[in-house]
Design a protein around this motif. Structure first.
Motif, mmCIF file in Angstrom:
data_model
loop_
_atom_site.group_PDB
_atom_site.id
_atom_site.type_symbol
_atom_site.label_atom_id
_atom_site.label_comp_id
_atom_site.label_asym_id
_atom_site.label_seq_id
_atom_site.Cartn_x
_atom_site.Cartn_y
_atom_site.Cartn_z
ATOM 1 N N ALA A 92 0.875 -1.174 0.000
ATOM 2 C CA ALA A 92 0.000 0.000 0.000
ATOM 3 C C ALA A 92 0.904 1.214 0.000
ATOM 4 O O ALA A 92 2.125 1.093 0.177
ATOM 5 N N ASP A 93 0.332 2.376 -0.191
ATOM 6 C CA ASP A 93 1.136 3.584 -0.145
ATOM 7 C C ASP A 93 1.801 3.700 1.218
ATOM 8 O O ASP A 93 1.135 3.734 2.251
ATOM 9 N N GLY A 94 3.120 3.715 1.245
ATOM 10 C CA GLY A 94 3.853 3.832 2.503
ATOM 11 C C GLY A 94 4.005 2.528 3.259
ATOM 12 O O GLY A 94 4.550 2.526 4.372
ATOM 13 N N VAL A 95 3.567 1.394 2.697
ATOM 14 C CA VAL A 95 3.678 0.088 3.365
ATOM 15 C C VAL A 95 4.424 -0.881 2.448
ATOM 16 O O VAL A 95 3.965 -1.164 1.335
ATOM 17 N N THR A 96 5.554 -1.376 2.914
ATOM 18 C CA THR A 96 6.382 -2.292 2.134
ATOM 19 C C THR A 96 6.593 -3.575 2.911
ATOM 20 O O THR A 96 6.921 -3.543 4.103
ATOM 21 N N ALA A 97 6.389 -4.713 2.257
ATOM 22 C CA ALA A 97 6.697 -6.013 2.853
ATOM 23 C C ALA A 97 7.999 -6.531 2.269
ATOM 24 O O ALA A 97 8.195 -6.487 1.041
ATOM 25 N N VAL A 98 8.890 -7.007 3.126
ATOM 26 C CA VAL A 98 10.155 -7.593 2.687
ATOM 27 C C VAL A 98 10.183 -9.029 3.198
ATOM 28 O O VAL A 98 10.142 -9.262 4.409
ATOM 29 N N VAL A 99 10.236 -9.969 2.275
ATOM 30 C CA VAL A 99 10.069 -11.383 2.606
ATOM 31 C C VAL A 99 11.222 -12.186 2.041
ATOM 32 O O VAL A 99 11.518 -12.109 0.840
ATOM 33 N N MET A 100 11.880 -12.976 2.885
ATOM 34 C CA MET A 100 12.906 -13.904 2.410
ATOM 35 C C MET A 100 12.246 -15.215 2.011
ATOM 36 O O MET A 100 11.349 -15.699 2.704
ATOM 37 N N HIS A 101 12.698 -15.787 0.900
ATOM 38 C CA HIS A 101 12.213 -17.092 0.454
ATOM 39 C C HIS A 101 13.318 -18.145 0.529
ATOM 40 O O HIS A 101 13.219 -19.199 -0.101
ATOM 41 N N THR A 102 14.364 -17.854 1.248
ATOM 42 C CA THR A 102 15.466 -18.793 1.473
ATOM 43 C C THR A 102 15.928 -18.631 2.915
ATOM 44 O O THR A 102 15.511 -17.711 3.617
ATOM 45 N N GLY A 103 16.823 -19.519 3.341
ATOM 46 C CA GLY A 103 17.394 -19.411 4.676
ATOM 47 C C GLY A 103 18.653 -18.578 4.711
ATOM 48 O O GLY A 103 19.526 -18.816 5.556
ATOM 49 N N LEU A 104 18.756 -17.574 3.842
ATOM 50 C CA LEU A 104 19.993 -16.807 3.700
ATOM 51 C C LEU A 104 19.868 -15.384 4.223
ATOM 52 O O LEU A 104 20.633 -14.507 3.843
ATOM 53 N N GLY A 105 18.910 -15.154 5.107
ATOM 54 C CA GLY A 105 18.706 -13.810 5.628
ATOM 55 C C GLY A 105 19.919 -13.251 6.351
ATOM 56 O O GLY A 105 20.204 -12.053 6.261
#
Length: 389
Positions: free
Chosen positions: A346-359
């Protein structure tokens, strides 16, 4: 500042959330972090604490890992972390594994500037007074680092709060987020930017945009052991089994021989997604794993057969017996459209998602790049979905 409670509101205090908080606070932003548990307890705590450059696939993940490497050194010094910076050792146990490591060093490794050395003969014999001389070779990853994450993350939290003024709200559930607003169990908060780093929880927040990524959860069996013959280990350890899992090696032609060997001699390794990782703690104990099982949810029940395989692999690698001190289940987000996703929900809302175990390997750099993009600064822009080479 504007009328908002803060400039940057971060959901999640795992390494990805802390990376975004650090990136914002360094730039003078007023930052608040919300975490549903009383302390970080997710993937960042449960897994190995290995920040690897050498195993990363060419492309965006290698670029991020290289950037994160320098950031870890800066953060480690500032926060007083116990950061092993001696590198990693990937042991070749068979002729096929040695052939792959040699092909990597002479090919992709040289072409793309991976900083590695292939140790054999006297160089291998010299490691830890000959403790690993029963292997055929060892690939030394010079840029790889490792930390004891169950202590390091609380140290990072303390550093961010004490030195950079980041405000933490633990034991606080964020129930909903929308443009510039978060509804939590401690009340409502507003922010110029909201970044959601909620790990493998795909349902509490932003369920609809996250569902479009079709993510899964990976569960892995983990143990903390103590070698009966003391070993002051300073490197992260891997074996040639990792060469069929890690992107730097897995697509090389020589990896096919290792896969064939596994399928003919130890098919249970492929069935359970097992490849050995070993991380030292500051206290002489070792964290070992890992296995892989995937799904929308993960059963809480560990299989003793898998633990037994991991223990046997560890004892073969270490050249001695170990005693088990702890067992637990690791977990991380897995199998999305790329190794990670950055979604403007949404405006001003960002999701950051890892899809591996490399965070741990790339998270600090991903936080830097995401905050850079949010603030409109010059620098690499993070795509909506990553596209690993």
């Amino acid at each position: 500042m504007s009328e908002h409670d803060c400039d940057l509101l971060v959901v999640g205090a795992g390494i990805l959330g802390l990376a975004h908080a650090w990136a914002g606070a360094k730039r003078g932003l007023k930052v608040k972090v919300f975490e549903r548990s009383h302390t970080p307890l997710g993937a960042s705590i449960r897994n190995f604490g290995q920040a690897l450059v050498g195993g990363q696939a060419p492309g965006v993940m290698l670029d991020l890992a290289r950037q994160a490497n320098g950031l870890w050194k800066t953060l480690g010094q500032a926060a007083g972390l116990h950061l092993h910076q001696q590198g990693s050792l990937l042991f070749a146990r068979t002729e096929a594994e040695e052939a792959l490591l040699e092909a990597f060093v002479n090919g992709r490794g040289a072409e793309l500037g991976y900083r590695t050395d292939l140790l054999r003969g006297d160089a291998l014999e010299a490691l830890y007074d000959g403790r690993f001389a029963h292997h055929r070779a060892a690939l030394l990853g010079l840029d790889d680092q490792q930390l004891y994450s169950r202590e390091a993350l609380p140290q990072i939290v303390d550093y961010l709060a004490r030195t950079l003024g980041v405000e933490f709200h633990f034991s606080t559930l964020v129930r909903d987020v929308e443009t510039h607003r978060a509804v939590t169990s401690a009340g409502r908060f507003t922010a110029r930017h909201i970044v959601v780093c909620s790990g493998h929880d795909y349902q509490t927040l932003l369920a609809e945009p996250l569902a479009a990524l079709r993510p899964q959860v990976c569960g892995l069996q983990m143990l903390r052991v103590r070698p009966r013959q003391p070993l002051a280990l300073r490197h992260a350890l891997l074996t040639g089994l990792s060469c069929v899992h890690y992107g730097a090696f897995a697509d090389l032609p020589e990896a096919d021989a290792i896969r064939a060997q596994i399928r003919s001699q130890q098919p249970e390794l492929e069935a359970h997604g097992i490849h050995l990782l070993i991380s030292p703690t500051p206290y002489g104990d070792l964290i070992i794993g890992d296995s892989h099982v995937y799904g929308s949810d993960i059963s809480p029940f560990n299989a003793e057969q898998v633990d037994r395989i991991l223990i046997d692999l560890a004892q073969d690698t270490l050249g001695g017996e170990v005693d088990v001190l702890e067992r637990w289940q690791g977990v991380y987000g897995a199998r999305g459209p790329g190794p990670f996703s950055v979604v403007e929900a949404a405006d001003g809302v960002t999701a950051v998602v890892m899809h591996t175990g490399l965070g741990m390997s790339v998270g600090l750099a991903l936080g830097e790049r995401t905050v850079t993009a949010l603030l409109g600064e010059a620098g690499p822009i993070v795509p909506r979905h990553s596209t690993a080479a």
